[in-house]
Design a protein around this motif. Structure first.
Motif, PDB file in Angstrom:
ATOM      1  N   LEU A  91       9.255  17.792   0.386  1.00 48.29           N
ATOM      2  CA  LEU A  91       8.821  17.403  -0.958  1.00 48.29           C
ATOM      3  C   LEU A  91       8.733  15.879  -1.071  1.00 48.29           C
ATOM      4  CD1 LEU A  91      10.793  19.984  -3.139  1.00 48.29           C
ATOM      5  CD2 LEU A  91       8.360  20.012  -2.556  1.00 48.29           C
ATOM      6  N   SER A  92       9.647  15.166  -0.423  1.00 44.16           N
ATOM      7  CA  SER A  92       9.550  13.693  -0.384  1.00 44.16           C
ATOM      8  C   SER A  92       8.311  13.258   0.388  1.00 44.16           C
ATOM      9  CB  SER A  92      10.802  13.098   0.268  1.00 44.16           C
ATOM     10  OG  SER A  92      11.949  13.350  -0.492  1.00 44.16           O
ATOM     11  N   PHE A  93       8.027  13.961   1.466  1.00 49.30           N
ATOM     12  CA  PHE A  93       6.833  13.687   2.276  1.00 49.30           C
ATOM     13  C   PHE A  93       5.565  13.805   1.432  1.00 49.30           C
ATOM     14  CE2 PHE A  93       3.396  15.766   4.703  1.00 49.30           C
ATOM     15  CZ  PHE A  93       3.115  14.792   5.647  1.00 49.30           C
ATOM     16  N   PHE A  94       5.431  14.891   0.682  1.00 51.92           N
ATOM     17  CA  PHE A  94       4.247  15.084  -0.156  1.00 51.92           C
ATOM     18  C   PHE A  94       4.188  14.063  -1.284  1.00 51.92           C
ATOM     19  CE2 PHE A  94       4.404  19.530   1.578  1.00 51.92           C
ATOM     20  CZ  PHE A  94       3.187  19.468   2.242  1.00 51.92           C
ATOM     21  N   TYR A  95       5.348  13.718  -1.837  1.00 47.27           N
ATOM     22  CA  TYR A  95       5.365  12.728  -2.920  1.00 47.27           C
ATOM     23  C   TYR A  95       4.878  11.371  -2.425  1.00 47.27           C
ATOM     24  CZ  TYR A  95       7.071   9.601  -6.555  1.00 47.27           C
ATOM     25  OH  TYR A  95       7.159   8.640  -7.526  1.00 47.27           O
ATOM     26  N   VAL A  96       5.322  10.971  -1.241  1.00 45.26           N
ATOM     27  CA  VAL A  96       4.894   9.694  -0.661  1.00 45.26           C
ATOM     28  C   VAL A  96       3.381   9.671  -0.466  1.00 45.26           C
ATOM     29  CG1 VAL A  96       4.914   8.403   1.510  1.00 45.26           C
ATOM     30  CG2 VAL A  96       7.058   9.008   0.413  1.00 45.26           C
ATOM     31  N   ILE A  97       2.818  10.761   0.018  1.00 45.60           N
ATOM     32  CA  ILE A  97       1.374  10.819   0.224  1.00 45.60           C
ATOM     33  C   ILE A  97       0.634  10.718  -1.111  1.00 45.60           C
ATOM     34  CG2 ILE A  97      -0.523  12.349   0.916  1.00 45.60           C
ATOM     35  CD1 ILE A  97       1.145  13.223   3.268  1.00 45.60           C
ATOM     36  N   VAL A  98       1.144  11.392  -2.137  1.00 43.04           N
ATOM     37  CA  VAL A  98       0.534  11.302  -3.475  1.00 43.04           C
ATOM     38  C   VAL A  98       0.545   9.856  -3.962  1.00 43.04           C
ATOM     39  CG1 VAL A  98       0.834  11.901  -5.908  1.00 43.04           C
ATOM     40  CG2 VAL A  98       1.004  13.674  -4.162  1.00 43.04           C
ATOM     41  N   VAL A  99       1.690   9.194  -3.818  1.00 45.79           N
ATOM     42  CA  VAL A  99       1.822   7.802  -4.262  1.00 45.79           C
ATOM     43  C   VAL A  99       0.844   6.902  -3.521  1.00 45.79           C
ATOM     44  CG1 VAL A  99       3.348   5.790  -4.279  1.00 45.79           C
ATOM     45  CG2 VAL A  99       4.211   8.010  -5.009  1.00 45.79           C
ATOM     46  N   LEU A 100       0.770   7.046  -2.210  1.00 43.04           N
ATOM     47  CA  LEU A 100      -0.122   6.205  -1.419  1.00 43.04           C
ATOM     48  C   LEU A 100      -1.587   6.451  -1.767  1.00 43.04           C
ATOM     49  CD1 LEU A 100       1.681   6.395   2.035  1.00 43.04           C
ATOM     50  CD2 LEU A 100       1.514   4.401   0.542  1.00 43.04           C
ATOM     51  N   CYS A 101      -1.952   7.709  -1.935  1.00 42.10           N
ATOM     52  CA  CYS A 101      -3.338   8.038  -2.287  1.00 42.10           C
ATOM     53  C   CYS A 101      -3.736   7.439  -3.626  1.00 42.10           C
ATOM     54  CB  CYS A 101      -3.527   9.554  -2.325  1.00 42.10           C
ATOM     55  SG  CYS A 101      -3.616  10.348  -0.705  1.00 42.10           S
ATOM     56  N   LEU A 102      -2.827   7.500  -4.593  1.00 38.02           N
ATOM     57  CA  LEU A 102      -3.175   7.102  -5.962  1.00 38.02           C
ATOM     58  C   LEU A 102      -2.967   5.616  -6.235  1.00 38.02           C
ATOM     59  CD1 LEU A 102      -1.794  10.177  -7.938  1.00 38.02           C
ATOM     60  CD2 LEU A 102      -4.174   9.636  -7.416  1.00 38.02           C
ATOM     61  N   THR A 103      -2.338   4.902  -5.312  1.00 38.40           N
ATOM     62  CA  THR A 103      -2.152   3.458  -5.517  1.00 38.40           C
ATOM     63  C   THR A 103      -3.082   2.617  -4.646  1.00 38.40           C
ATOM     64  OG1 THR A 103      -0.290   3.500  -3.945  1.00 38.40           O
ATOM     65  CG2 THR A 103       0.247   3.637  -6.288  1.00 38.40           C
ATOM     66  N   ASN A 104      -3.898   3.264  -3.847  1.00 39.64           N
ATOM     67  CA  ASN A 104      -4.914   2.553  -3.073  1.00 39.64           C
ATOM     68  C   ASN A 104      -6.270   2.814  -3.724  1.00 39.64           C
ATOM     69  OD1 ASN A 104      -6.804   1.617  -1.191  1.00 39.64           O
ATOM     70  ND2 ASN A 104      -5.514   2.165   0.546  1.00 39.64           N
ATOM     71  N   PRO A 105      -6.971   1.769  -4.162  1.00 34.65           N
ATOM     72  CA  PRO A 105      -8.273   1.972  -4.821  1.00 34.65           C
ATOM     73  C   PRO A 105      -9.264   2.786  -3.996  1.00 34.65           C
ATOM     74  CG  PRO A 105      -7.549  -0.299  -5.063  1.00 34.65           C
ATOM     75  CD  PRO A 105      -6.599   0.352  -4.104  1.00 34.65           C
ATOM     76  N   LYS A 106      -9.111   2.757  -2.670  1.00 36.33           N
ATOM     77  CA  LYS A 106     -10.046   3.483  -1.808  1.00 36.33           C
ATOM     78  C   LYS A 106      -9.879   5.001  -1.938  1.00 36.33           C
ATOM     79  CE  LYS A 106     -10.382  -0.112   1.764  1.00 36.33           C
ATOM     80  NZ  LYS A 106     -10.139  -0.435   3.195  1.00 36.33           N
ATOM     81  N   THR A 107      -8.660   5.460  -2.207  1.00 40.93           N
ATOM     82  CA  THR A 107      -8.397   6.903  -2.244  1.00 40.93           C
ATOM     83  C   THR A 107      -7.921   7.389  -3.608  1.00 40.93           C
ATOM     84  OG1 THR A 107      -6.172   6.453  -1.361  1.00 40.93           O
ATOM     85  CG2 THR A 107      -7.883   7.103   0.210  1.00 40.93           C
ATOM     86  N   ALA A 108      -7.796   6.482  -4.569  1.00 42.05           N
ATOM     87  CA  ALA A 108      -7.326   6.871  -5.908  1.00 42.05           C
ATOM     88  C   ALA A 108      -8.342   7.783  -6.590  1.00 42.05           C
ATOM     89  CB  ALA A 108      -7.083   5.629  -6.751  1.00 42.05           C
ATOM     90  N   LEU A 109      -7.847   8.663  -7.436  1.00 36.61           N
ATOM     91  CA  LEU A 109      -8.724   9.589  -8.147  1.00 36.61           C
ATOM     92  C   LEU A 109      -9.424   8.939  -9.329  1.00 36.61           C
ATOM     93  CD1 LEU A 109      -6.571  12.852  -8.157  1.00 36.61           C
ATOM     94  CD2 LEU A 109      -8.490  12.264  -6.666  1.00 36.61           C
ATOM     95  N   SER A 110      -8.849   7.849  -9.833  1.00 36.45           N
ATOM     96  CA  SER A 110      -9.428   7.180 -10.998  1.00 36.45           C
ATOM     97  C   SER A 110      -9.477   5.675 -10.764  1.00 36.45           C
ATOM     98  CB  SER A 110      -8.597   7.479 -12.253  1.00 36.45           C
ATOM     99  OG  SER A 110      -9.053   6.716 -13.359  1.00 36.45           O
ATOM    100  N   ALA A 111     -10.451   5.033 -11.395  1.00 40.59           N
ATOM    101  CA  ALA A 111     -10.543   3.577 -11.329  1.00 40.59           C
ATOM    102  C   ALA A 111      -9.509   2.921 -12.239  1.00 40.59           C
ATOM    103  CB  ALA A 111     -11.947   3.118 -11.714  1.00 40.59           C
ATOM    104  N   ASN A 116      -3.865   6.835 -12.807  1.00 37.04           N
ATOM    105  CA  ASN A 116      -3.245   7.169 -11.521  1.00 37.04           C
ATOM    106  C   ASN A 116      -1.724   7.209 -11.624  1.00 37.04           C
ATOM    107  OD1 ASN A 116      -5.701   7.359 -10.012  1.00 37.04           O
ATOM    108  ND2 ASN A 116      -5.817   5.132  -9.978  1.00 37.04           N
ATOM    109  N   MET A 117      -1.139   6.278 -12.393  1.00 33.71           N
ATOM    110  CA  MET A 117       0.312   6.298 -12.599  1.00 33.71           C
ATOM    111  C   MET A 117       0.740   7.556 -13.350  1.00 33.71           C
ATOM    112  SD  MET A 117       1.963   3.919 -11.159  1.00 33.71           S
ATOM    113  CE  MET A 117       1.559   2.445 -10.224  1.00 33.71           C
ATOM    114  N   LEU A 118      -0.088   7.983 -14.291  1.00 36.63           N
ATOM    115  CA  LEU A 118       0.200   9.215 -15.020  1.00 36.63           C
ATOM    116  C   LEU A 118       0.199  10.405 -14.068  1.00 36.63           C
ATOM    117  CD1 LEU A 118       0.620  10.383 -17.911  1.00 36.63           C
ATOM    118  CD2 LEU A 118      -1.846  10.761 -17.990  1.00 36.63           C
ATOM    119  N   LEU A 119      -0.755  10.437 -13.163  1.00 36.48           N
ATOM    120  CA  LEU A 119      -0.832  11.512 -12.169  1.00 36.48           C
ATOM    121  C   LEU A 119       0.362  11.484 -11.223  1.00 36.48           C
ATOM    122  CD1 LEU A 119      -4.640  11.314 -11.315  1.00 36.48           C
ATOM    123  CD2 LEU A 119      -3.496  13.090 -12.652  1.00 36.48           C
TER     124      LEU A 119
END
Length: 207
Positions: A91-111, A116-119
């Motif tokens: 679960l920590s592994f998946f959380y880290v991936i979510v954080v990295l995806c959503l805090t990098n503009p290249k892979t974030a779901l929203s501009a 992204n912080m809400l997600l």
């Protein structure tokens, strides 16, 4: 509560609130966050969670108990440890991936960074809920430290900290693995996909 903390802190400090989040940000090469910052963030995360646990203890006159939950009668300690270990790690592994995806503009779901912080907050809440049904709900070594130490100060019993190694060791091991999967897998695949799209668009424009 976590959502409120994220909303307050994300513009000020990036809203790490968790040593494993700080660790993976220090490993990144696409931000200005570095190991010097991490060495400041992490001790204060531990102090902050301990202070919060002590405030809870003061308000309710009893410290909160965080421990591995025995879900079935007759379950052996070996099985409890293995299930709790697996939950904290993955679960920590998946959380880290979510954080990295959503805090990098290249892979974030929203501009919008706020979206992204809400997600991230909702993702942590969902993973934390899953973690409750075994390890008791942590995914944050600083939180577990604060709660367990406050419990130890309250009760004076070693049982208060008997599971602290699970809450500390496995998230810290999961974090670098999550960073590696994101950095060399998800991010690389995304960049290659973008490059292919750019080439196709240039070819169409040339025609």
């Amino acid at each position: 509560v976590y959502l409120l903390a994220q909303a307050f802190a994300w513009k000020l400090s990036g809203a790490h609130l968790n040593p494993i989040v700080t660790l993976v940000h220090a490993l990144r090469k696409d931000t200005n966050f570095n190991w010097k910052n991490a060495l400041v963030y992490i001790p204060f995360q531990y102090l902050g969670h301990l202070a919060g646990a002590c405030v809870y203890w003061w308000l309710w006159k009893v410290a909160y108990r965080l421990e591995v939950r025995k879900m079935m009668i007759g379950t052996s300690m070996e099985r409890l440890y293995s299930e709790a270990t697996a939950a904290e790690f993955w679960l920590s592994f998946f959380y880290v991936i979510v954080v990295l995806c959503l805090t990098n503009p290249k892979t974030a779901l929203s501009a919008e960074q706020g979206v992204n912080m809400l997600l991230i907050s909702f993702s942590f809440g969902a993973l934390f809920f899953l973690d409750i049904w075994g390890p008791g709900g942590s995914l944050n070594p600083a939180y577990a430290f604060g709660v367990n130490v406050a419990d130890l100060m309250d009760t004076g019993k070693k049982e208060a900290i008997q599971f602290i190694w699970i809450y500390t060791l496995w998230p810290f091991l999961a974090a670098p693995l999550g960073w590696a999967v994101y950095n060399w897998g998800i991010l690389k695949a995304h960049e290659e996909s973008v490059d292919v799209d750019n080439v196709e668009n240039m070819q169409k424009a040339a025609v």
